[in-house]
Enzyme design. Structure first.
Site, mmCIF file in Angstrom:
data_model
loop_
_atom_site.group_PDB
_atom_site.id
_atom_site.type_symbol
_atom_site.label_atom_id
_atom_site.label_comp_id
_atom_site.label_asym_id
_atom_site.label_seq_id
_atom_site.Cartn_x
_atom_site.Cartn_y
_atom_site.Cartn_z
ATOM 1 N N GLY A 1 0.912 6.337 -8.020
ATOM 2 C CA GLY A 1 0.031 6.135 -9.182
ATOM 3 C C GLY A 1 -1.203 7.014 -9.021
ATOM 4 O O GLY A 1 -1.151 8.063 -8.383
ATOM 5 N N ARG A 2 -2.307 6.553 -9.603
ATOM 6 C CA ARG A 2 -3.537 7.366 -9.553
ATOM 7 C C ARG A 2 -3.968 7.654 -8.120
ATOM 8 O O ARG A 2 -4.288 8.786 -7.770
ATOM 9 C CB ARG A 2 -4.684 6.617 -10.236
ATOM 10 C CG ARG A 2 -4.564 6.487 -11.723
ATOM 11 C CD ARG A 2 -5.851 5.844 -12.250
ATOM 12 N NE ARG A 2 -5.655 5.396 -13.608
ATOM 13 C CZ ARG A 2 -5.131 4.225 -13.933
ATOM 14 N NH1 ARG A 2 -4.762 3.373 -13.001
ATOM 15 N NH2 ARG A 2 -4.970 3.894 -15.194
ATOM 16 N N ARG B 1 8.536 3.763 -8.384
ATOM 17 C CA ARG B 1 9.482 3.103 -9.299
ATOM 18 C C ARG B 1 10.024 4.103 -10.319
ATOM 19 O O ARG B 1 11.198 4.160 -10.609
ATOM 20 C CB ARG B 1 8.750 1.989 -10.065
ATOM 21 C CG ARG B 1 8.944 0.620 -9.484
ATOM 22 C CD ARG B 1 8.443 -0.414 -10.422
ATOM 23 N NE ARG B 1 7.070 -0.132 -10.867
ATOM 24 C CZ ARG B 1 6.370 -0.943 -11.627
ATOM 25 N NH1 ARG B 1 6.884 -2.076 -12.032
ATOM 26 N NH2 ARG B 1 5.144 -0.649 -11.991
ATOM 27 N N THR C 1 -3.860 1.388 2.643
ATOM 28 C CA THR C 1 -5.147 1.080 2.003
ATOM 29 C C THR C 1 -4.904 0.314 0.704
ATOM 30 O O THR C 1 -5.794 0.231 -0.140
ATOM 31 C CB THR C 1 -5.943 2.371 1.681
ATOM 32 O OG1 THR C 1 -5.091 3.243 0.927
ATOM 33 C CG2 THR C 1 -6.424 3.076 2.927
ATOM 34 N N ARG D 1 -2.543 -3.097 -0.085
ATOM 35 C CA ARG D 1 -2.665 -4.536 0.161
ATOM 36 C C ARG D 1 -1.837 -4.878 1.397
ATOM 37 O O ARG D 1 -0.712 -4.377 1.566
ATOM 38 C CB ARG D 1 -2.130 -5.352 -1.025
ATOM 39 C CG ARG D 1 -3.030 -5.408 -2.233
ATOM 40 C CD ARG D 1 -4.314 -6.216 -1.968
ATOM 41 N NE ARG D 1 -5.150 -6.341 -3.157
ATOM 42 C CZ ARG D 1 -6.125 -5.496 -3.503
ATOM 43 N NH1 ARG D 1 -6.389 -4.449 -2.747
ATOM 44 N NH2 ARG D 1 -6.835 -5.708 -4.601
ATOM 45 N N GLU E 1 -6.417 -11.710 4.818
ATOM 46 C CA GLU E 1 -7.845 -11.382 4.908
ATOM 47 C C GLU E 1 -8.714 -12.604 4.647
ATOM 48 O O GLU E 1 -8.368 -13.401 3.780
ATOM 49 C CB GLU E 1 -8.187 -10.304 3.874
ATOM 50 C CG GLU E 1 -7.557 -8.987 4.204
ATOM 51 C CD GLU E 1 -7.830 -7.925 3.145
ATOM 52 O OE1 GLU E 1 -8.758 -8.089 2.340
ATOM 53 O OE2 GLU E 1 -7.099 -6.938 3.142
ATOM 54 N N HIS F 1 -11.257 -3.737 4.771
ATOM 55 C CA HIS F 1 -11.029 -3.600 3.311
ATOM 56 C C HIS F 1 -12.210 -2.899 2.626
ATOM 57 O O HIS F 1 -12.903 -3.502 1.810
ATOM 58 C CB HIS F 1 -10.771 -4.980 2.683
ATOM 59 C CG HIS F 1 -10.108 -4.867 1.330
ATOM 60 N ND1 HIS F 1 -9.222 -5.817 0.853
ATOM 61 C CD2 HIS F 1 -10.182 -3.935 0.353
ATOM 62 C CE1 HIS F 1 -8.800 -5.475 -0.344
ATOM 63 N NE2 HIS F 1 -9.387 -4.324 -0.667
ATOM 64 N N GLY G 1 -11.883 0.439 1.277
ATOM 65 C CA GLY G 1 -11.379 1.644 0.618
ATOM 66 C C GLY G 1 -12.185 2.057 -0.598
ATOM 67 O O GLY G 1 -12.418 3.237 -0.833
HETATM 68 O O1 LIG Z 1 -9.104 -3.528 -3.257
HETATM 69 C C1 LIG Z 1 -9.832 -3.385 -4.180
HETATM 70 C C2 LIG Z 1 -9.408 -3.400 -5.559
HETATM 71 O O2 LIG Z 1 -8.225 -3.657 -5.826
HETATM 72 O O3 LIG Z 1 -10.247 -3.145 -6.415
#
Ligand SMILES: O=CC(=O)O
Length: 331
Positions: A159-160, A181, A241, A243, A272, A293, A295
């Site tokens: 994705g992005r 996918r 990075t 989940r 977490e 967490h 990122g």
């Molecule tokens: O992990 C951070 C988000 O999904 O914004």
């Protein structure tokens, strides 16, 4: 007559600029001391608010949604991932859900690249050696890491963020491979010089670095299962990075302990803020780099996320479709 401002309950403390704007526009109930909301406080918020603004740390599950008051029409998540919200239950109850895509793409891709480099080039370990006063001087065979130039990067989820990572990694001389996918449009694939793998299993078996960049959904829970992790080359590196739930952490720990995988860089964890003690031990042995967490944690990113939340609420309250509506079919 002026319209009554919507009651917007925000579960965590947000950047000051966002809170100021929210106070101007809404009847905003802010969390000034940033203590995570108790379950009772969340239930109360669901019963009274017109709009709830949760974050990744709030579990808005079917049970909670069932207790929502009639007036709750919008859950505007402060975050891109919506795995903290039971979107299907919300939508079934007539509650719209929005998120904050786009504005944390570059920051998360940067952090992914940083973790790839940190693991391959032993950055955290080197920094610790200096701060612990253990450096006896340069020597030719000391602190050798792995070259990343010329290696293969397999991106799981294009994705992005996956695409932003591909652009960065290409600049570091990695060849780009991906599993998704849906295959990318051929023009995008060409621009990224990316090779598509229909089979995730086959891609995993051939990569030097694997990066997890897909959303966490029921379909991606433990996508990197014990069986799939075992397909990876023993000298490969895994970076996550996205989940924690996408990777079977126990299986990953086992493989790292047994030397069946060279290293891992993890910004996210299955439970977490608890971190699997085995992973922590591996981190202390410098076979894993762990981050809390972070990122998307930049000043600019958080302000932009807040702006997105505000635009979503405002657009919805003005009677229009909010720009970042999430539908169960998208997940
Ligand atoms: O992990 C951070 C988000 O999904 O914004």
């Amino acid at each position: 007559m002026t319209k009554k401002k919507p009651l917007v309950v925000v579960t965590r403390k947000l950047p000051a600029v966002v809170e100021t704007r929210m106070r101007e526009l809404f009847d905003a109930r802010l969390n000034l001391d940033d203590t995570p909301m108790s379950q009772a406080a969340l239930v109360e918020a669901m019963k009274t608010a017109d709009v709830l603004v949760p974050t990744v740390t709030d579990k808005i599950d079917a049970g909670l949604i069932a207790q929502a008051g009639e007036q709750l029409r919008l859950i505007a998540n402060f975050g891109n991932g919506v795995d903290n919200i039971d979107v299907a239950s919300a939508v079934q109850r007539g509650i719209t859900v929005t998120n904050t895509p786009g504005v944390l793409t570059d920051d998360t891709a940067d952090m992914t690249m940083a973790l790839i480099l940190a693991v391959a080039r032993r950055i955290a370990e080197g920094a610790r050696i200096i701060t612990d006063d253990e450096w006896a001087g340069w020597s030719p065979n000391w602190m050798l890491g792995r070259r990343i130039t010329g290696k293969r990067l397999g991106i799981v989820g294009m994705g992005r963020i996956g695409q932003a990572l591909a652009r960065r990694a290409a600049a570091f001389g990695l060849s780009i491979h991906y599993h998704n996918r849906r295959r990318l449009d051929s023009r995008i694939e060409e621009a990224l010089d990316a090779t598509y793998w229909d089979s995730l299993d086959q891609m995993l078996a051939r990569m030097d670095v694997v990066s997890v960049n897909c959303p966490h959904t029921p379909a991606t829970y433990h996508l990197l299962s014990a069986r799939r992790l075992k397909l990876m080359k023993p000298d490969a590196i895994l970076v996550n990075t996205a989940r924690g739930e996408i990777v079977d952490e126990s299986a990953l720990s086992r493989m790292l302990e047994a030397g069946e995988l060279a290293g891992a860089g993890l910004d996210v964890f299955e439970h977490e803020p608890a971190v699997n003690p085995r992973l922590l031990k591996l981190a202390r042995q410098h076979r894993v780099v762990v981050l809390p967490h972070m990122g998307s944690a930049t000043h600019e990113g958080r302000a932009d996320m807040g702006e997105k939340v505000i635009v979503n609420i405002k657009t919805f309250m003005d009677g229009h479709k909010p720009p970042d509506r999430v539908l169960p079919s998208m997940l």
